[in-house]
Write a protein that holds these residues in place. Structure first.
Motif, PDB file in Angstrom:
ATOM      1  N   TYR A 196      -4.446   4.320   8.103  1.00  0.00           N
ATOM      2  CA  TYR A 196      -4.642   3.857   6.643  1.00  0.00           C
ATOM      3  C   TYR A 196      -5.091   5.233   5.903  1.00  0.00           C
ATOM      4  O   TYR A 196      -4.270   5.395   5.028  1.00  0.00           O
ATOM      5  CB  TYR A 196      -6.088   3.087   6.352  1.00  0.00           C
ATOM      6  CG  TYR A 196      -6.122   2.815   5.102  1.00  0.00           C
ATOM      7  CD1 TYR A 196      -5.337   1.909   4.390  1.00  0.00           C
ATOM      8  CD2 TYR A 196      -7.194   3.324   4.305  1.00  0.00           C
ATOM      9  CE1 TYR A 196      -5.562   1.676   2.962  1.00  0.00           C
ATOM     10  CE2 TYR A 196      -7.391   3.009   2.983  1.00  0.00           C
ATOM     11  CZ  TYR A 196      -6.598   2.310   2.209  1.00  0.00           C
ATOM     12  OH  TYR A 196      -6.726   1.620   1.050  1.00  0.00           O
TER      13      TYR A 196
ATOM     14  N   LEU B 285      -1.872   6.516   3.287  1.00  0.00           N
ATOM     15  CA  LEU B 285      -2.450   6.793   1.877  1.00  0.00           C
ATOM     16  C   LEU B 285      -2.317   8.379   1.431  1.00  0.00           C
ATOM     17  O   LEU B 285      -1.581   8.690   0.326  1.00  0.00           O
ATOM     18  CB  LEU B 285      -3.863   6.465   1.715  1.00  0.00           C
ATOM     19  CG  LEU B 285      -3.984   5.583   0.611  1.00  0.00           C
ATOM     20  CD1 LEU B 285      -3.330   4.382   0.569  1.00  0.00           C
ATOM     21  CD2 LEU B 285      -5.680   5.226   0.515  1.00  0.00           C
ATOM     22  N   ASP B 286      -2.542   9.245   2.292  1.00  0.00           N
ATOM     23  CA  ASP B 286      -2.465  10.623   2.002  1.00  0.00           C
ATOM     24  C   ASP B 286      -0.726  10.859   1.926  1.00  0.00           C
ATOM     25  O   ASP B 286      -0.514  11.680   0.806  1.00  0.00           O
ATOM     26  CB  ASP B 286      -2.894  11.254   3.198  1.00  0.00           C
ATOM     27  CG  ASP B 286      -2.858  12.690   2.998  1.00  0.00           C
ATOM     28  OD1 ASP B 286      -3.567  13.271   1.931  1.00  0.00           O
ATOM     29  OD2 ASP B 286      -2.365  13.818   3.749  1.00  0.00           O
TER      30      ASP B 286
ATOM     31  N   TYR C  33       0.253   9.261  -1.595  1.00  0.00           N
ATOM     32  CA  TYR C  33      -0.210  10.378  -2.785  1.00  0.00           C
ATOM     33  C   TYR C  33       0.936  11.489  -2.774  1.00  0.00           C
ATOM     34  O   TYR C  33       1.401  11.898  -3.812  1.00  0.00           O
ATOM     35  CB  TYR C  33      -1.547  10.821  -2.640  1.00  0.00           C
ATOM     36  CG  TYR C  33      -2.700   9.850  -2.888  1.00  0.00           C
ATOM     37  CD1 TYR C  33      -2.666   9.079  -4.355  1.00  0.00           C
ATOM     38  CD2 TYR C  33      -3.652   9.317  -2.203  1.00  0.00           C
ATOM     39  CE1 TYR C  33      -3.410   8.129  -4.641  1.00  0.00           C
ATOM     40  CE2 TYR C  33      -4.651   8.180  -2.483  1.00  0.00           C
ATOM     41  CZ  TYR C  33      -4.428   7.975  -3.702  1.00  0.00           C
ATOM     42  OH  TYR C  33      -5.291   6.825  -4.126  1.00  0.00           O
TER      43      TYR C  33
ATOM     44  N   ASP D 287      -6.324   9.785 -10.127  1.00  0.00           N
ATOM     45  CA  ASP D 287      -5.899   8.443 -10.216  1.00  0.00           C
ATOM     46  C   ASP D 287      -6.647   7.841 -11.368  1.00  0.00           C
ATOM     47  O   ASP D 287      -7.817   8.464 -11.620  1.00  0.00           O
ATOM     48  CB  ASP D 287      -7.017   7.644  -8.998  1.00  0.00           C
ATOM     49  CG  ASP D 287      -5.975   7.889  -7.543  1.00  0.00           C
ATOM     50  OD1 ASP D 287      -4.940   8.556  -7.792  1.00  0.00           O
ATOM     51  OD2 ASP D 287      -6.498   7.725  -6.363  1.00  0.00           O
TER      52      ASP D 287
ATOM     53  N   ARG E 125      -1.230   6.706 -10.954  1.00  0.00           N
ATOM     54  CA  ARG E 125      -1.370   7.885 -10.684  1.00  0.00           C
ATOM     55  C   ARG E 125      -0.938   8.804 -11.845  1.00  0.00           C
ATOM     56  O   ARG E 125       0.157   8.543 -12.407  1.00  0.00           O
ATOM     57  CB  ARG E 125      -0.484   8.417  -9.411  1.00  0.00           C
ATOM     58  CG  ARG E 125      -0.726   9.672  -8.851  1.00  0.00           C
ATOM     59  CD  ARG E 125      -1.966   9.911  -8.097  1.00  0.00           C
ATOM     60  NE  ARG E 125      -2.094  11.202  -7.279  1.00  0.00           N
ATOM     61  CZ  ARG E 125      -3.065  11.656  -6.756  1.00  0.00           C
ATOM     62  NH1 ARG E 125      -4.239  10.912  -6.928  1.00  0.00           N
ATOM     63  NH2 ARG E 125      -3.198  12.793  -6.110  1.00  0.00           N
TER      64      ARG E 125
ATOM     65  N   VAL F 218       0.156   2.198  -5.201  1.00  0.00           N
ATOM     66  CA  VAL F 218      -0.353   1.180  -4.504  1.00  0.00           C
ATOM     67  C   VAL F 218      -1.552   0.599  -4.608  1.00  0.00           C
ATOM     68  O   VAL F 218      -2.566   1.293  -5.083  1.00  0.00           O
ATOM     69  CB  VAL F 218      -0.371   1.674  -3.016  1.00  0.00           C
ATOM     70  CG1 VAL F 218      -0.595   0.770  -1.674  1.00  0.00           C
ATOM     71  CG2 VAL F 218       0.747   2.627  -2.541  1.00  0.00           C
ATOM     72  N   GLU F 219      -1.818  -0.678  -4.525  1.00  0.00           N
ATOM     73  CA  GLU F 219      -2.914  -1.321  -4.669  1.00  0.00           C
ATOM     74  C   GLU F 219      -3.682  -1.330  -3.679  1.00  0.00           C
ATOM     75  O   GLU F 219      -3.526  -1.985  -2.388  1.00  0.00           O
ATOM     76  CB  GLU F 219      -2.840  -2.844  -5.296  1.00  0.00           C
ATOM     77  CG  GLU F 219      -2.033  -2.869  -6.670  1.00  0.00           C
ATOM     78  CD  GLU F 219      -1.784  -4.321  -7.078  1.00  0.00           C
ATOM     79  OE1 GLU F 219      -2.741  -5.153  -6.854  1.00  0.00           O
ATOM     80  OE2 GLU F 219      -0.753  -4.501  -7.289  1.00  0.00           O
ATOM     81  N   GLU F 220      -4.695  -0.625  -3.573  1.00  0.00           N
ATOM     82  CA  GLU F 220      -5.298  -0.161  -2.245  1.00  0.00           C
ATOM     83  C   GLU F 220      -6.071  -1.580  -1.514  1.00  0.00           C
ATOM     84  O   GLU F 220      -6.091  -1.749  -0.388  1.00  0.00           O
ATOM     85  CB  GLU F 220      -6.401   0.759  -2.423  1.00  0.00           C
ATOM     86  CG  GLU F 220      -5.757   2.062  -2.425  1.00  0.00           C
ATOM     87  CD  GLU F 220      -7.039   3.306  -2.419  1.00  0.00           C
ATOM     88  OE1 GLU F 220      -7.901   3.034  -1.588  1.00  0.00           O
ATOM     89  OE2 GLU F 220      -6.740   4.063  -3.212  1.00  0.00           O
ATOM     90  N   ASP F 221      -6.816  -2.425  -2.285  1.00  0.00           N
ATOM     91  CA  ASP F 221      -7.306  -3.506  -1.871  1.00  0.00           C
ATOM     92  C   ASP F 221      -6.286  -4.380  -1.362  1.00  0.00           C
ATOM     93  O   ASP F 221      -6.461  -4.975  -0.206  1.00  0.00           O
ATOM     94  CB  ASP F 221      -8.122  -4.050  -2.697  1.00  0.00           C
ATOM     95  CG  ASP F 221      -7.494  -4.487  -4.282  1.00  0.00           C
ATOM     96  OD1 ASP F 221      -6.131  -4.004  -4.292  1.00  0.00           O
ATOM     97  OD2 ASP F 221      -7.658  -5.187  -5.098  1.00  0.00           O
TER      98      ASP F 221
ATOM     99  N   LEU G  95      -3.273  -3.482  -0.140  1.00  0.00           N
ATOM    100  CA  LEU G  95      -3.028  -2.725   1.172  1.00  0.00           C
ATOM    101  C   LEU G  95      -3.907  -2.900   2.178  1.00  0.00           C
ATOM    102  O   LEU G  95      -3.481  -3.263   3.322  1.00  0.00           O
ATOM    103  CB  LEU G  95      -2.837  -1.186   0.968  1.00  0.00           C
ATOM    104  CG  LEU G  95      -2.301  -0.404   1.932  1.00  0.00           C
ATOM    105  CD1 LEU G  95      -0.986  -0.714   2.289  1.00  0.00           C
ATOM    106  CD2 LEU G  95      -2.373   1.022   1.857  1.00  0.00           C
ATOM    107  N   ILE G  96      -5.163  -2.728   2.101  1.00  0.00           N
ATOM    108  CA  ILE G  96      -6.229  -3.083   3.036  1.00  0.00           C
ATOM    109  C   ILE G  96      -6.484  -4.508   3.642  1.00  0.00           C
ATOM    110  O   ILE G  96      -6.403  -4.483   4.952  1.00  0.00           O
ATOM    111  CB  ILE G  96      -7.527  -2.567   2.729  1.00  0.00           C
ATOM    112  CG1 ILE G  96      -7.634  -1.113   2.305  1.00  0.00           C
ATOM    113  CG2 ILE G  96      -8.569  -3.115   3.492  1.00  0.00           C
ATOM    114  CD1 ILE G  96      -9.104  -0.773   1.689  1.00  0.00           C
TER     115      ILE G  96
END
Lengths: 426, 225
Positions: free
Chosen positions: A27, A31-32, A35, A89, A104, A126-129, A131-132
């Motif tokens: 993850y 994500l890195d 970005y 962000d 971003r 990306v919507e992180e929640d 994605l997780i």
């Protein structure tokens, strides 16, 4: 829990750990990368927008994001000098989603002629929640799939692989010393199983060798003891004949002779027992139990009469077995002798012949004997030192040799029952 | 009467010799295959007691040699190897009897006498002691010429005691001979007594001059009164 599922238990925990750690690293890395890619895109936009602004000054009037993805504002040169490119962000209201969504944003500055402008470029992110959440579900499915497939593979494949092992265990389970069994390990190419098979085979062979040499030793020892004991008795008899002994002396010598006779009988019984166990009575022949019983009844008639015990034979079934004749006689005579000896005055012994079986019931002590222990060697339930304590052990050994079943029961009478049918578990 | 004892166990050979000497036989002993062979070739014996396992060879080979000389019919094999095969081989080779070790001396005496009686006096079917005569083949008994009815066991007891007359006969030996060895551990053989009592009474009532004495705690002894 068997070995297969036992390994699976640990594997399941290990997989859970590995997948969790892997998920975090994956993850973060992903994500890195996202970005990095977004920031590169924003930097590219920045270049394009600045070039466009040089060509078309109308661009400089776009001070709101609105439908576009950038805004430009004029700022004073002092501030612009200290500005650097900043990627960060932030949240922005998205009419479509009707929610604040992460974006971003690149904040930078440029100048055209002497005027300084601040440029902000956004890119949706990306919507992180989400994605997780997606990642979590994917991983749960992966985990379940892994565990299930391992379970299936274990049970199908490993079961096959472990076959030599279970085969060996099955054979060891039914292995008993003294039953003349051989181990037949399954052929295998697996080194560990080969080693196991060889080790077990060597162990079993060693145990058998030791057991057999012990048995042989007992037989040889009893054999060697016979003659010295007999000679001692003979010498004492000669001594009595030669010298004029007093009655007290005679009694003493008589006691010694009796003791030696007992030793001799004990020894004879031991020898017989080891011969049976060493399977030295091989020649089986058809034997009629009816006629053996009749002969023995006759043979013991005087003894029974002396003990005031009535012996009678009932049952008209004809019982025939295939076994060594001497052993048949020894087995039944030991039981009959016991039935007469462990009796009371005016008691009875009833022999009943029925299909494939003989039962010998006698009156006697009004309490049952220990049905398990009476067949053990040197188990003596009654007082009286003239008995070797081997009679029933011999009966049991003979029964075992031919797979017959001898059982004891008590219903006011002491009943010994021989089932002459070959038992399966033997 | 000459008897050869072929036996490598010295103490057993000694006891056998002593016991047979008391019976009035002249006894020689051989303890190896070679010495036995030498003695057998040099002398004639009325009875030969032959052990199977000997230093230097098998007693069965000696027996084969005797058979080829036509002298095997007075052999009693005494062997600890009481296997059926040995017994059959021995008897096939002409041995008269087979006595598994260990045995009672009274039993040996009875067998030796029986062998000698058959080979030395093949025509005589009677054993006569005092006024009692015994016919082993017909199993009949007579006192003073009068026939006396006895049952099988009484007859066997008397025959055994007569074979060992003037000798002490152990109860165990008597019981084993008459009732078989399966009776062995039965309460020190007290049950012998009732048959013995009947036999004594019959002998006494018919005026036999034989007396069966009890040797306290050990056994019996038959003497001529």
């Amino acid at each position: 829990m068997n070995l297969l599922n036992h390994t699976l238990k640990y594997l399941a925990f290990a997989l859970l750990g590995i997948i969790s750690v892997w998920a975090v690293i994956f993850y973060v890395n992903m994500l890195d990368e996202v970005y990095d890619s977004l920031d590169d895109g924003l930097d590219n936009y920045k270049m394009l927008i600045i070039e466009k602004a040089h060509a078309d000054p109308a661009t400089l009037r776009k001070t709101e994001f609105a439908e576009g993805n950038y805004e430009i504002r004029e700022i004073d040169p002092g501030r612009a000098k200290h500005m650097k490119d900043v990627h960060k962000d932030t949240l922005m209201y998205m009419p479509y989603e009707q929610d604040m969504e992460p974006v971003r944003i690149l904040t930078t500055s440029f100048h055209i002629d002497d005027k300084y402008y601040e440029l902000k470029i956004i890119s949706s992110m990306v919507e992180e929640d989400d994605l997780i959440e997606d990642l979590l579900y994917a991983l749960i499915w992966l985990y379940v799939a892994l565990v299930v497939s391992i379970l299936v593979v274990n049970n199908l494949l490993l079961r096959k692989i472990w076959k030599p092992f279970y085969h060996l265990v099955g054979q060891l389970k039914s292995f008993r010393l003294g039953r003349n069994q051989q181990l037949n390990p399954a052929a295998t190419n697996v080194k560990e199983f080969k080693v196991l098979n060889e080790s077990v085979a060597a162990l079993v062979q060693h145990a058998l060798d030791t057991y057999n040499s012990q048995k042989q030793f007992i037989e040889n020892a009893s054999h060697e003891l016979q003659t010295p004991v007999a000679i001692s008795i003979n010498r004492l008899e000669l001594l009595v004949e030669k010298s004029g002994m007093t009655e007290a002396d005679l009694e003493t010598v008589g006691n010694v002779i009796q003791t030696l006779e007992r030793l001799s009988r004990l020894n004879k019984s031991l020898l017989l027992l080891s011969k049976i166990e060493n399977r030295q009575f091989e020649k089986a022949e058809p034997v009629s139990i009816n006629s053996v019983v009749a002969d023995l009844k006759e043979e013991f008639a005087d003894f029974a009469a002396y003990k005031l015990v009535a012996v009678n034979v009932a049952g008209d079934a004809s019982v025939d077995v295939i076994m060594q004749k001497d052993l048949t006689v020894i087995m039944i005579s030991n039981l009959l002798k016991n039935a007469i000896v462990h009796n009371h005055t005016n008691g009875f012994v009833q022999l009943l012949l029925s299909e494939n079986s003989l039962s010998i019931a006698n009156s006697g002590a009004n309490a049952p004997l220990d049905g398990q222990r009476i067949f053990q060697r040197f188990h003596k339930s009654a007082a009286g030192n003239s008995h070797t304590g081997l009679g029933l052990a011999i009966v049991k050994a003979i029964a075992d040799l031919y797979g017959f079943k001898v059982t004891y029961a008590f219903d006011g009478r002491h009943i010994m029952h021989i089932d002459f049918r070959m038992q399966q578990d033997n | 009467m000459k008897i050869l004892v072929v036996e490598d166990e010295e103490s057993l050979a000694q006891v056998i010799s002593e016991s047979l000497v008391i019976e009035g036989y002249s006894v020689e002993a051989a303890d190896t295959f070679v010495s036995a062979m030498q003695k057998l070739l040099a002398n004639d014996y009325d009875c030969i007691l032959l052990d199977i396992m000997l230093p230097g060879g098998s007693g069965l080979d000696l027996l084969r040699e005797l058979k080829s000389l036509g002298k095997s019919d007075n052999v009693i094999i005494i062997s600890a190897k009481d296997s059926v095969d040995d017994r059959v081989t021995g008897l096939d080779l002409g041995a008269d009897d087979y006595l598994p070790k260990p045995f009672h001396m009274a039993e040996l005496t009875a067998r030796v006498k029986s062998v000698i009686r058959r080979t030395a006096m093949p025509d005589s079917h009677l054993i006569v002691v005092g006024n009692v005569s015994l016919a082993p083949e017909g199993r009949t008994l007579s006192v003073n010429g009068q026939s006396l009815a006895v049952n099988r066991k009484e007859f066997d007891i008397l025959a055994y005691l007569i074979a060992n007359r003037n000798r002490l006969v152990n109860k165990a030996s008597l019981a084993e001979h008459v009732w078989g060895d399966r009776i062995d551990q039965s309460d020190d053989f007290e049950f012998i007594y009732s048959q013995m009592k009947n036999l004594r009474k019959k002998l006494k009532d018919n005026g036999a001059d034989l007396e069966i004495q009890a040797v306290y705690g050990i056994g019996y002894k038959l003497v001529q009164a």
